[in-house]
Design a protein around this motif. Structure first.
Motif, PDB file in Angstrom:
ATOM      1  N   TRP A  55      43.578  46.675  35.736  1.00 30.08           N
ATOM      2  CA  TRP A  55      43.269  47.509  36.890  1.00 30.08           C
ATOM      3  C   TRP A  55      42.214  46.852  37.786  1.00 30.08           C
ATOM      4  O   TRP A  55      42.365  46.800  39.013  1.00 30.08           O
ATOM      5  CB  TRP A  55      42.803  48.887  36.430  1.00 30.08           C
ATOM      6  N   ILE A  56      41.157  46.331  37.180  1.00 26.98           N
ATOM      7  CA  ILE A  56      40.077  45.709  37.956  1.00 26.98           C
ATOM      8  C   ILE A  56      40.594  44.490  38.712  1.00 26.98           C
ATOM      9  O   ILE A  56      40.298  44.298  39.899  1.00 26.98           O
ATOM     10  CB  ILE A  56      38.897  45.336  37.034  1.00 26.98           C
ATOM     11  N   ALA A  57      41.380  43.656  38.033  1.00 28.08           N
ATOM     12  CA  ALA A  57      41.904  42.445  38.683  1.00 28.08           C
ATOM     13  C   ALA A  57      42.821  42.804  39.850  1.00 28.08           C
ATOM     14  O   ALA A  57      42.720  42.214  40.933  1.00 28.08           O
ATOM     15  CB  ALA A  57      42.643  41.581  37.663  1.00 28.08           C
ATOM     16  N   ALA A  58      43.699  43.769  39.652  1.00 23.50           N
ATOM     17  CA  ALA A  58      44.605  44.168  40.730  1.00 23.50           C
ATOM     18  C   ALA A  58      43.835  44.803  41.882  1.00 23.50           C
ATOM     19  O   ALA A  58      44.156  44.568  43.054  1.00 23.50           O
ATOM     20  CB  ALA A  58      45.671  45.119  40.202  1.00 23.50           C
ATOM     21  N   ALA A  59      42.824  45.586  41.563  1.00 27.72           N
ATOM     22  CA  ALA A  59      42.020  46.211  42.611  1.00 27.72           C
ATOM     23  C   ALA A  59      41.247  45.165  43.412  1.00 27.72           C
ATOM     24  O   ALA A  59      41.056  45.316  44.629  1.00 27.72           O
ATOM     25  CB  ALA A  59      41.061  47.231  42.002  1.00 27.72           C
TER      26      ALA A  59
END
Length: 186
Positions: free
Chosen positions: A64-68
């Motif tokens: 989630w963090i990487a995609a965000a």
């Protein structure tokens, strides 16, 4: 600039609303079976958040963090910058799939042994399919960014990939809690 909310965006929104209702019905089935059973999970099956399950949850958070972060990186470095965050999300997603499978397999029998095993494997499998799809979508968008088709001027595909990962992470946190935390409270 491309249209911010083109049909592809609305297709994702509608698809995720429908998918969310399917997921909610699986979670409902889990609790329905739990309330109608004396022992949940039954012996010798056990549930709980072992270290492997926690690793799986952390890896899902990394997805989630990487995609965000991909939107910010794309604004700075163009579409070519999508390879790093969406690649990290795909690698973390693969790690999540392995860790979650290990965590579920260690405490759950075969799906045909008991309703508990059946519903846990169904929830885990349903979510695993979503992780795999998000990985493929993210890698596809990263490849298109490398070729210049996705950029700060045309961010729709990046927005779709990031929104899909956000949905998958939220769905995963719920599925993870149902599978690994709620049985401990029973």
């Amino acid at each position: 600039y491309a249209c911010r909310n083109a049909p592809g965006w609305w297709a994702l929104v509608v698809s995720l609303l429908i998918d969310g209702s399917l997921f909610a019905s699986l979670v409902f089935a889990y609790f329905y079976l739990w309330l109608g059973t004396e022992a949940w999970p039954p012996a010798p099956m056990h549930a709980g958040a072992d270290p492997t399950a926690w690793v799986a949850l952390v890896l899902l958070g990394v997805c989630w963090i990487a995609a965000a972060a991909s939107a910010r990186l794309m604004r700075r470095g163009g579409g070519r910058a999508l390879a790093l965050p969406l690649g990290v999300a795909a690698l973390a997603g693969a790690g999540f799939l392995w860790a979650q499978w290990q965590a579920v397999a260690s405490g759950t029998g075969a799906p045909g042994e008991h309703a508990y095993a059946s519903v846990v494997w169904t929830l885990a499998g349903f979510h695993s399919v979503h992780v795999a799809v998000a990985m493929l979508v993210g890698l596809f968008v990263a490849a298109r960014g490398q070729r210049g088709y996705v950029s700060a001027e045309r961010p729709l595909e990046q927005r779709i990939a990031a929104a899909l990962w956000a949905y998958v992470a939220a769905q995963g946190a719920i599925a993870w809690s149902v599978i690994h935390l709620f049985p401990e409270w029973a």
